[in-house]
Design a protein around this motif. Structure first.
Motif, PDB file in Angstrom:
ATOM      1  N   PRO A  34      52.209  24.065  46.052  1.00 48.13           N
ATOM      2  CA  PRO A  34      52.867  23.959  44.759  1.00 48.13           C
ATOM      3  C   PRO A  34      54.172  24.733  44.719  1.00 48.13           C
ATOM      4  CG  PRO A  34      50.963  25.405  44.638  1.00 48.13           C
ATOM      5  CD  PRO A  34      50.911  24.726  45.964  1.00 48.13           C
ATOM      6  N   LYS A  35      55.103  24.251  43.946  1.00 50.29           N
ATOM      7  CA  LYS A  35      56.425  24.850  43.858  1.00 50.29           C
ATOM      8  C   LYS A  35      56.377  26.160  43.080  1.00 50.29           C
ATOM      9  CE  LYS A  35      61.104  23.762  42.222  1.00 50.29           C
ATOM     10  NZ  LYS A  35      61.938  22.722  41.614  1.00 50.29           N
ATOM     11  N   GLU A  36      56.917  27.222  43.661  1.00 51.62           N
ATOM     12  CA  GLU A  36      57.026  28.508  42.985  1.00 51.62           C
ATOM     13  C   GLU A  36      58.515  28.823  42.844  1.00 51.62           C
ATOM     14  OE1 GLU A  36      54.366  29.902  41.818  1.00 51.62           O
ATOM     15  OE2 GLU A  36      52.767  28.932  42.951  1.00 51.62           O
ATOM     16  N   GLY A  37      58.862  30.107  42.742  1.00 50.23           N
ATOM     17  CA  GLY A  37      60.258  30.485  42.658  1.00 50.23           C
ATOM     18  C   GLY A  37      60.917  30.466  44.026  1.00 50.23           C
ATOM     19  N   TRP A  38      62.192  30.920  44.075  1.00 54.32           N
ATOM     20  CA  TRP A  38      62.898  30.934  45.348  1.00 54.32           C
ATOM     21  C   TRP A  38      62.116  31.771  46.353  1.00 54.32           C
ATOM     22  CZ3 TRP A  38      64.811  34.694  48.569  1.00 54.32           C
ATOM     23  CH2 TRP A  38      65.616  34.235  49.626  1.00 54.32           C
ATOM     24  N   GLY A  39      62.033  31.250  47.582  1.00 52.72           N
ATOM     25  CA  GLY A  39      61.327  31.961  48.629  1.00 52.72           C
ATOM     26  C   GLY A  39      59.825  31.936  48.490  1.00 52.72           C
ATOM     27  N   GLY A  40      59.307  31.170  47.526  1.00 53.03           N
ATOM     28  CA  GLY A  40      57.865  31.104  47.327  1.00 53.03           C
ATOM     29  C   GLY A  40      57.301  32.196  46.454  1.00 53.03           C
ATOM     30  N   LEU A  41      58.175  32.986  45.816  1.00 49.35           N
ATOM     31  CA  LEU A  41      57.680  34.069  44.956  1.00 49.35           C
ATOM     32  C   LEU A  41      57.012  33.500  43.713  1.00 49.35           C
ATOM     33  CD1 LEU A  41      60.608  36.652  45.071  1.00 49.35           C
ATOM     34  CD2 LEU A  41      58.361  36.855  46.142  1.00 49.35           C
ATOM     35  N   PRO A  42      55.893  34.072  43.298  1.00 51.30           N
ATOM     36  CA  PRO A  42      55.234  33.594  42.077  1.00 51.30           C
ATOM     37  C   PRO A  42      56.035  33.959  40.844  1.00 51.30           C
ATOM     38  CG  PRO A  42      54.144  35.563  42.906  1.00 51.30           C
ATOM     39  CD  PRO A  42      55.157  35.173  43.948  1.00 51.30           C
ATOM     40  N   ALA A  43      55.739  33.287  39.752  1.00 52.75           N
ATOM     41  CA  ALA A  43      56.496  33.501  38.515  1.00 52.75           C
ATOM     42  C   ALA A  43      56.386  34.936  38.017  1.00 52.75           C
ATOM     43  CB  ALA A  43      55.994  32.538  37.439  1.00 52.75           C
ATOM     44  N   GLY A  44      55.287  35.609  38.319  1.00 49.94           N
ATOM     45  CA  GLY A  44      55.080  36.972  37.839  1.00 49.94           C
ATOM     46  C   GLY A  44      55.786  38.034  38.641  1.00 49.94           C
ATOM     47  N   PHE A  46      57.115  39.826  42.538  1.00 51.07           N
ATOM     48  CA  PHE A  46      56.777  40.025  43.939  1.00 51.07           C
ATOM     49  C   PHE A  46      55.271  40.055  44.176  1.00 51.07           C
ATOM     50  CE2 PHE A  46      57.117  42.439  48.028  1.00 51.07           C
ATOM     51  CZ  PHE A  46      57.912  41.517  48.676  1.00 51.07           C
ATOM     52  N   PHE A  47      54.526  40.726  43.309  1.00 51.88           N
ATOM     53  CA  PHE A  47      53.078  40.799  43.442  1.00 51.88           C
ATOM     54  C   PHE A  47      52.386  40.060  42.300  1.00 51.88           C
ATOM     55  CE2 PHE A  47      54.424  44.318  46.109  1.00 51.88           C
ATOM     56  CZ  PHE A  47      53.571  44.195  47.204  1.00 51.88           C
ATOM     57  N   GLY A  48      53.045  39.018  41.778  1.00 50.74           N
ATOM     58  CA  GLY A  48      52.465  38.230  40.692  1.00 50.74           C
ATOM     59  C   GLY A  48      51.429  37.240  41.193  1.00 50.74           C
ATOM     60  N   LYS A  49      50.888  36.458  40.267  1.00 50.38           N
ATOM     61  CA  LYS A  49      49.835  35.501  40.589  1.00 50.38           C
ATOM     62  C   LYS A  49      50.443  34.124  40.829  1.00 50.38           C
ATOM     63  CE  LYS A  49      47.117  33.718  37.399  1.00 50.38           C
ATOM     64  NZ  LYS A  49      47.090  32.257  37.647  1.00 50.38           N
ATOM     65  N   PHE A  50      50.031  33.479  41.891  1.00 51.55           N
ATOM     66  CA  PHE A  50      50.486  32.128  42.160  1.00 51.55           C
ATOM     67  C   PHE A  50      49.832  31.156  41.187  1.00 51.55           C
ATOM     68  CE2 PHE A  50      51.520  34.223  46.098  1.00 51.55           C
ATOM     69  CZ  PHE A  50      52.710  33.624  46.481  1.00 51.55           C
ATOM     70  N   SER A  51      50.559  30.092  40.875  1.00 52.47           N
ATOM     71  CA  SER A  51      50.112  29.168  39.835  1.00 52.47           C
ATOM     72  C   SER A  51      48.788  28.495  40.168  1.00 52.47           C
ATOM     73  CB  SER A  51      51.189  28.097  39.594  1.00 52.47           C
ATOM     74  OG  SER A  51      51.452  27.376  40.797  1.00 52.47           O
ATOM     75  N   TRP A  52      48.476  28.354  41.453  1.00 46.55           N
ATOM     76  CA  TRP A  52      47.264  27.643  41.837  1.00 46.55           C
ATOM     77  C   TRP A  52      46.049  28.545  41.985  1.00 46.55           C
ATOM     78  CZ3 TRP A  52      45.445  29.502  46.399  1.00 46.55           C
ATOM     79  CH2 TRP A  52      46.374  30.123  47.255  1.00 46.55           C
ATOM     80  N   VAL A  53      46.223  29.863  41.852  1.00 46.36           N
ATOM     81  CA  VAL A  53      45.115  30.792  42.023  1.00 46.36           C
ATOM     82  C   VAL A  53      44.228  30.797  40.786  1.00 46.36           C
ATOM     83  CG1 VAL A  53      44.452  33.216  42.313  1.00 46.36           C
ATOM     84  CG2 VAL A  53      46.352  32.260  43.648  1.00 46.36           C
ATOM     85  N   ASP A  54      42.956  30.553  40.984  1.00 47.91           N
ATOM     86  CA  ASP A  54      41.961  30.588  39.912  1.00 47.91           C
ATOM     87  C   ASP A  54      41.286  31.956  39.938  1.00 47.91           C
ATOM     88  OD1 ASP A  54      39.939  30.287  38.089  1.00 47.91           O
ATOM     89  OD2 ASP A  54      39.139  28.428  38.936  1.00 47.91           O
ATOM     90  N   GLU A  55      41.686  32.822  39.013  1.00 53.39           N
ATOM     91  CA  GLU A  55      41.152  34.183  39.009  1.00 53.39           C
ATOM     92  C   GLU A  55      39.688  34.238  38.597  1.00 53.39           C
ATOM     93  OE1 GLU A  55      44.720  37.249  38.325  1.00 53.39           O
ATOM     94  OE2 GLU A  55      44.210  36.118  36.508  1.00 53.39           O
ATOM     95  N   GLY A  56      39.154  33.126  38.132  1.00 54.40           N
ATOM     96  CA  GLY A  56      37.732  33.072  37.813  1.00 54.40           C
ATOM     97  C   GLY A  56      36.860  32.909  39.039  1.00 54.40           C
ATOM     98  N   LYS A  57      37.494  32.646  40.204  1.00 52.73           N
ATOM     99  CA  LYS A  57      36.760  32.480  41.459  1.00 52.73           C
ATOM    100  C   LYS A  57      37.071  33.653  42.391  1.00 52.73           C
ATOM    101  CE  LYS A  57      36.860  27.414  41.313  1.00 52.73           C
ATOM    102  NZ  LYS A  57      37.281  26.183  42.023  1.00 52.73           N
ATOM    103  N   PRO A  58      36.185  33.927  43.345  1.00 55.96           N
ATOM    104  CA  PRO A  58      36.459  34.988  44.320  1.00 55.96           C
ATOM    105  C   PRO A  58      37.723  34.687  45.113  1.00 55.96           C
ATOM    106  CG  PRO A  58      34.158  34.288  44.432  1.00 55.96           C
ATOM    107  CD  PRO A  58      34.865  33.292  43.560  1.00 55.96           C
ATOM    108  N   ALA A  59      38.331  35.726  45.644  1.00 56.61           N
ATOM    109  CA  ALA A  59      39.539  35.561  46.447  1.00 56.61           C
ATOM    110  C   ALA A  59      39.280  34.630  47.623  1.00 56.61           C
ATOM    111  CB  ALA A  59      40.008  36.919  46.960  1.00 56.61           C
ATOM    112  N   GLY A  60      40.208  33.715  47.860  1.00 58.48           N
ATOM    113  CA  GLY A  60      40.075  32.774  48.952  1.00 58.48           C
ATOM    114  C   GLY A  60      39.321  31.512  48.610  1.00 58.48           C
ATOM    115  N   HIS A  61      38.899  31.343  47.348  1.00 65.31           N
ATOM    116  CA  HIS A  61      38.109  30.179  46.960  1.00 65.31           C
ATOM    117  C   HIS A  61      38.834  29.264  45.964  1.00 65.31           C
ATOM    118  CE1 HIS A  61      35.033  32.755  48.718  1.00 65.31           C
ATOM    119  NE2 HIS A  61      34.252  31.695  48.803  1.00 65.31           N
TER     120      HIS A  61
END
Length: 298
Positions: A34-44, A46-61
Protein backbone atom coordinates in the motif's frame (compact mmCIF):
# COMPACT_ATOMS: atom_id res chain seq x y z
CA UNK A 1 3.14 -13.92 -13.13
CA UNK A 2 0.36 -13.03 -10.72
CA UNK A 3 1.32 -15.92 -8.45
CA UNK A 4 4.94 -14.76 -8.35
CA UNK A 5 3.98 -11.16 -7.63
CA UNK A 6 1.58 -12.27 -4.92
CA UNK A 7 4.25 -14.39 -3.29
CA UNK A 8 6.68 -11.49 -3.49
CA UNK A 9 4.22 -9.13 -1.86
CA UNK A 10 3.55 -11.61 0.92
CA UNK A 11 7.21 -11.37 1.87
CA UNK A 12 6.62 -7.82 3.04
CA UNK A 13 4.02 -8.69 5.69
CA UNK A 14 6.63 -8.06 8.41
CA UNK A 15 7.78 -4.44 8.08
CA UNK A 16 10.29 -4.37 10.93
CA UNK A 17 12.53 -6.88 12.61
CA UNK A 18 10.33 -6.56 15.69
CA UNK A 19 7.19 -7.35 13.71
CA UNK A 20 8.42 -10.38 11.79
CA UNK A 21 9.98 -13.76 12.57
CA UNK A 22 12.22 -13.88 9.49
CA UNK A 23 13.34 -10.42 8.26
CA UNK A 24 15.45 -11.61 5.33
CA UNK A 25 12.55 -13.58 3.89
CA UNK A 26 10.33 -10.48 4.10
CA UNK A 27 12.63 -7.62 3.25
CA UNK A 28 11.78 -7.12 -0.41
CA UNK A 29 8.61 -7.35 -2.51
CA UNK A 30 7.30 -3.83 -2.16
CA UNK A 31 5.67 -3.59 -5.59
CA UNK A 32 2.15 -4.35 -4.42
CA UNK A 33 2.43 -2.75 -0.98
CA UNK A 34 0.00 0.00 0.00
CA UNK A 35 1.07 3.55 -0.74
CA UNK A 36 2.52 5.47 2.21
CA UNK A 37 4.47 8.73 2.33
CA UNK A 38 7.75 9.45 0.55
CA UNK A 39 10.24 6.66 1.12
CA UNK A 40 7.53 4.42 2.54
CA UNK A 41 7.17 6.36 5.78
CA UNK A 42 3.81 5.89 7.51
CA UNK A 43 1.47 8.83 7.94
CA UNK A 44 2.24 9.00 11.67
CA UNK A 45 5.92 9.73 11.10
CA UNK A 46 9.16 7.78 11.39
CA UNK A 47 7.83 5.33 13.99
CA UNK A 48 4.15 5.69 13.07
CA UNK A 49 1.69 2.95 12.18
CA UNK A 50 1.38 1.70 8.62
CA UNK A 51 -2.09 1.91 7.14
CA UNK A 52 -2.38 -1.85 6.66
CA UNK A 53 -1.38 -2.82 10.22
CA UNK A 54 -4.27 -4.21 12.27
CA UNK A 55 -3.39 -3.40 15.87
CA UNK A 56 -6.14 -5.74 17.02
CA UNK A 57 -3.99 -8.67 15.87
CA UNK A 58 -0.59 -9.83 17.15
CA UNK A 59 2.48 -8.42 15.43
CA UNK A 60 3.16 -10.11 12.11
CA UNK A 61 -0.45 -11.25 11.60
CA UNK A 62 -1.93 -8.27 9.72
CA UNK A 63 -3.48 -9.19 6.38
CA UNK A 64 -2.38 -7.75 3.04
CA UNK A 65 -4.95 -9.70 1.06
CA UNK A 66 -6.69 -6.57 -0.24
CA UNK A 67 -3.38 -5.09 -1.40
CA UNK A 68 -2.12 -8.04 -3.44
CA UNK A 69 -2.68 -8.71 -7.12
CA UNK A 70 -1.17 -8.30 -10.55
CA UNK A 71 -3.07 -5.12 -11.50
CA UNK A 72 -2.14 -3.30 -8.30
CA UNK A 73 1.50 -4.29 -8.79
CA UNK A 74 1.50 -3.11 -12.41
CA UNK A 75 -0.14 0.15 -11.41
CA UNK A 76 2.52 0.71 -8.78
CA UNK A 77 5.27 0.11 -11.33
CA UNK A 78 3.70 2.21 -14.10
CA UNK A 79 3.13 5.22 -11.81
CA UNK A 80 6.59 4.80 -10.20
CA UNK A 81 4.96 4.88 -6.78
CA UNK A 82 6.80 1.61 -6.04
CA UNK A 83 10.02 3.64 -6.11
CA UNK A 84 9.17 7.03 -4.62
CA UNK A 85 6.67 5.87 -2.00
CA UNK A 86 8.68 2.88 -0.85
CA UNK A 87 12.18 2.66 0.74
CA UNK A 88 13.81 2.25 -2.70
CA UNK A 89 14.06 6.05 -2.89
CA UNK A 90 15.76 6.15 0.52
CA UNK A 91 18.39 3.62 -0.52
CA UNK A 92 18.93 5.60 -3.72
CA UNK A 93 19.68 8.76 -1.68
CA UNK A 94 22.04 6.84 0.63
CA UNK A 95 23.88 5.33 -2.35
CA UNK A 96 24.13 8.71 -4.08
CA UNK A 97 25.53 10.36 -0.94
CA UNK A 98 28.13 7.60 -0.54
CA UNK A 99 29.04 7.73 -4.23
CA UNK A 100 29.56 11.51 -4.19
CA UNK A 101 31.30 11.76 -0.81
CA UNK A 102 33.31 8.52 -1.02
CA UNK A 103 33.76 7.65 -4.73
CA UNK A 104 35.54 4.52 -5.91
CA UNK A 105 39.29 5.25 -6.06
CA UNK A 106 39.83 4.06 -9.62
CA UNK A 107 43.19 5.80 -9.97
CA UNK A 108 44.67 4.03 -6.95
CA UNK A 109 43.15 0.70 -7.98
CA UNK A 110 45.01 0.77 -11.31
CA UNK A 111 48.12 -0.30 -9.42
CA UNK A 112 46.45 -3.35 -7.91
CA UNK A 113 45.08 -4.20 -4.47
CA UNK A 114 47.11 -1.84 -2.28
CA UNK A 115 46.39 -1.64 1.44
CA UNK A 116 45.72 2.11 1.45
CA UNK A 117 42.69 2.27 -0.83
CA UNK A 118 41.37 -1.19 0.13
CA UNK A 119 41.38 -0.40 3.86
CA UNK A 120 39.80 2.98 3.15
CA UNK A 121 36.96 1.24 1.33
CA UNK A 122 36.57 -1.26 4.15
CA UNK A 123 36.32 1.63 6.63
CA UNK A 124 33.68 3.46 4.60
CA UNK A 125 31.52 0.40 4.03
CA UNK A 126 31.94 -0.93 7.57
CA UNK A 127 31.11 2.41 9.18
CA UNK A 128 28.02 2.85 6.99
CA UNK A 129 26.74 -0.63 7.80
CA UNK A 130 27.43 -0.27 11.52
CA UNK A 131 25.67 3.09 11.61
CA UNK A 132 22.55 1.62 9.95
CA UNK A 133 22.31 -1.59 11.97
CA UNK A 134 23.53 -0.04 15.21
CA UNK A 135 20.97 2.75 15.00
CA UNK A 136 18.04 0.35 14.63
CA UNK A 137 19.30 -1.89 17.43
CA UNK A 138 19.55 1.18 19.68
CA UNK A 139 16.10 2.39 18.60
CA UNK A 140 14.42 -0.98 19.18
CA UNK A 141 16.24 -2.35 22.22
CA UNK A 142 17.58 0.69 24.07
CA UNK A 143 14.96 3.34 23.37
CA UNK A 144 12.14 0.79 22.84
CA UNK A 145 10.59 2.97 20.12
CA UNK A 146 8.72 0.02 18.63
CA UNK A 147 5.74 -1.20 20.67
CA UNK A 148 4.82 -4.22 18.52
CA UNK A 149 7.46 -6.84 19.21
CA UNK A 150 6.90 -10.19 17.52
CA UNK A 151 7.64 -12.05 20.75
CA UNK A 152 6.86 -9.67 23.63
CA UNK A 153 9.13 -10.01 26.63
CA UNK A 154 11.82 -11.89 24.71
CA UNK A 155 15.19 -10.29 24.02
CA UNK A 156 18.34 -11.67 22.36
CA UNK A 157 20.95 -13.01 24.75
CA UNK A 158 24.64 -12.12 24.61
CA UNK A 159 25.23 -15.47 22.89
CA UNK A 160 22.58 -14.63 20.29
CA UNK A 161 24.17 -11.25 19.63
CA UNK A 162 27.70 -12.66 19.29
CA UNK A 163 26.38 -15.19 16.78
CA UNK A 164 24.38 -12.62 14.81
CA UNK A 165 27.06 -9.91 14.76
CA UNK A 166 29.73 -12.42 13.70
CA UNK A 167 27.83 -13.60 10.63
CA UNK A 168 26.61 -10.05 9.95
CA UNK A 169 30.26 -8.93 9.93
CA UNK A 170 31.12 -11.69 7.44
CA UNK A 171 28.38 -10.30 5.19
CA UNK A 172 29.77 -6.76 5.48
CA UNK A 173 33.26 -8.13 4.80
CA UNK A 174 31.98 -9.78 1.63
CA UNK A 175 30.28 -6.50 0.63
CA UNK A 176 33.69 -4.82 0.95
CA UNK A 177 35.40 -7.52 -1.08
CA UNK A 178 32.84 -7.26 -3.88
CA UNK A 179 33.29 -3.48 -4.03
CA UNK A 180 37.09 -3.71 -4.05
CA UNK A 181 37.02 -6.36 -6.77
CA UNK A 182 34.69 -4.31 -8.96
CA UNK A 183 36.75 -1.14 -8.37
CA UNK A 184 39.83 -3.01 -9.62
CA UNK A 185 37.93 -4.38 -12.63
CA UNK A 186 36.76 -0.88 -13.53
CA UNK A 187 40.20 0.67 -12.99
CA UNK A 188 42.06 -1.88 -15.12
CA UNK A 189 39.57 -1.74 -17.98
CA UNK A 190 38.42 -5.33 -17.57
CA UNK A 191 34.85 -4.11 -17.13
CA UNK A 192 33.89 -1.09 -19.30
CA UNK A 193 31.95 1.68 -17.63
CA UNK A 194 30.53 5.16 -18.18
CA UNK A 195 32.65 7.74 -16.37
CA UNK A 196 31.05 10.49 -14.31
CA UNK A 197 32.17 13.13 -16.82
CA UNK A 198 30.68 11.19 -19.72
CA UNK A 199 27.48 10.59 -17.77
CA UNK A 200 26.93 14.28 -17.04
CA UNK A 201 27.61 15.28 -20.66
CA UNK A 202 25.37 12.70 -22.29
CA UNK A 203 21.55 12.85 -22.06
CA UNK A 204 21.48 9.30 -23.43
CA UNK A 205 23.61 7.94 -20.60
CA UNK A 206 21.66 9.96 -18.02
CA UNK A 207 18.42 8.47 -19.29
CA UNK A 208 19.88 4.94 -19.33
CA UNK A 209 21.17 5.37 -15.76
CA UNK A 210 17.76 6.59 -14.60
CA UNK A 211 16.13 3.56 -16.19
CA UNK A 212 18.57 1.21 -14.46
CA UNK A 213 17.89 2.91 -11.12
CA UNK A 214 14.16 2.26 -11.56
CA UNK A 215 14.57 -1.28 -12.89
CA UNK A 216 17.09 -2.59 -10.36
CA UNK A 217 14.63 -2.84 -7.42
CA UNK A 218 12.26 -4.87 -9.60
CA UNK A 219 15.07 -7.14 -10.78
CA UNK A 220 16.43 -7.54 -7.24
CA UNK A 221 13.07 -8.59 -5.82
CA UNK A 222 12.64 -11.29 -8.45
CA UNK A 223 16.24 -12.46 -8.04
CA UNK A 224 15.77 -12.69 -4.27
CA UNK A 225 12.52 -14.63 -4.64
CA UNK A 226 14.13 -17.39 -6.69
CA UNK A 227 17.40 -17.46 -4.71
CA UNK A 228 15.43 -17.74 -1.47
CA UNK A 229 13.33 -20.57 -2.89
CA UNK A 230 16.53 -22.27 -4.10
CA UNK A 231 18.04 -21.97 -0.61
CA UNK A 232 15.21 -24.14 0.70
CA UNK A 233 16.36 -27.11 -1.38
CA UNK A 234 17.01 -29.78 1.25
CA UNK A 235 20.81 -30.01 1.07
CA UNK A 236 21.34 -26.26 0.75
CA UNK A 237 18.90 -25.57 3.57
CA UNK A 238 20.52 -28.09 5.91
CA UNK A 239 24.11 -26.93 5.47
CA UNK A 240 23.67 -23.24 4.56
CA UNK A 241 20.29 -21.55 4.90
CA UNK A 242 19.35 -23.15 8.22
CA UNK A 243 21.87 -20.85 9.91
CA UNK A 244 19.69 -17.86 9.06
CA UNK A 245 16.59 -19.61 10.37
CA UNK A 246 18.14 -20.06 13.80
CA UNK A 247 16.83 -16.56 14.46
CA UNK A 248 13.23 -17.03 15.56
CA UNK A 249 13.10 -13.78 17.57
CA UNK A 250 14.89 -11.40 15.27
CA UNK A 251 16.82 -8.19 15.85
CA UNK A 252 18.45 -5.86 13.27
CA UNK A 253 21.79 -7.69 12.91
CA UNK A 254 20.00 -10.98 12.24
CA UNK A 255 18.76 -9.60 8.90
CA UNK A 256 22.20 -10.07 7.31
CA UNK A 257 23.18 -12.97 9.57
CA UNK A 258 23.65 -15.88 7.19
CA UNK A 259 26.19 -18.39 5.95
CA UNK A 260 28.92 -16.93 3.65
CA UNK A 261 27.67 -19.19 0.84
CA UNK A 262 24.24 -17.61 1.19
CA UNK A 263 25.86 -14.17 1.19
CA UNK A 264 27.48 -15.14 -2.10
CA UNK A 265 24.13 -16.17 -3.59
CA UNK A 266 22.40 -13.10 -2.18
CA UNK A 267 25.00 -10.69 -3.55
CA UNK A 268 25.21 -12.39 -6.95
CA UNK A 269 22.49 -10.21 -8.44
CA UNK A 270 24.85 -7.22 -8.22
CA UNK A 271 26.55 -8.56 -11.37
CA UNK A 272 23.51 -7.49 -13.41
CA UNK A 273 23.72 -5.19 -15.29
CA UNK A 274 27.32 -4.11 -14.68
CA UNK A 275 28.95 -7.17 -16.30
CA UNK A 276 26.65 -7.18 -19.32
CA UNK A 277 26.04 -3.50 -20.08
CA UNK A 278 28.28 -0.47 -20.05
CA UNK A 279 26.89 1.72 -17.29
CA UNK A 280 27.92 4.05 -14.48
CA UNK A 281 29.70 2.58 -11.42
CA UNK A 282 26.93 4.25 -9.42
CA UNK A 283 24.62 1.43 -10.50
CA UNK A 284 26.86 -1.10 -8.76
CA UNK A 285 27.05 1.11 -5.67
CA UNK A 286 23.27 1.52 -5.60
CA UNK A 287 22.76 -2.23 -5.92
CA UNK A 288 24.90 -3.01 -2.89
CA UNK A 289 23.30 -0.35 -0.73
CA UNK A 290 19.96 -1.80 -1.78
CA UNK A 291 21.20 -5.27 -0.83
CA UNK A 292 22.79 -4.48 2.51
CA UNK A 293 20.83 -1.64 4.14
CA UNK A 294 17.21 -2.97 4.16
CA UNK A 295 17.80 -6.21 6.15
CA UNK A 296 18.28 -4.12 9.31
CA UNK A 297 14.61 -3.13 9.39
CA UNK A 298 12.51 -5.15 6.92
Amino acid sequence: AQAILSQLALLRVGLTTLDSPHPLSMKTAQLAAPKEGWGGLPAGGFFGKFSWVDEGKPAGHSSLRSELGLMKSLQSVCTLSFFFFQPHSVWFCVALAMYICFPYDLEAAQGGFAADWVLKRFTIVGATALLQYGFWWWAFYVQCLSKRKFQPGSNPTMQNMIHNVWYWALGVLQWCLWECAMTWLYATGRVPYVSDEELLRSPRHLFATAMWVLLLPVWREHHFFFVHRFSHVRALYRYVHSLHHRNVDTEPFSGLCMHPVEHLLYFSNSLTPVLYFRCSPFIFAFMFVHLCMPPAVV
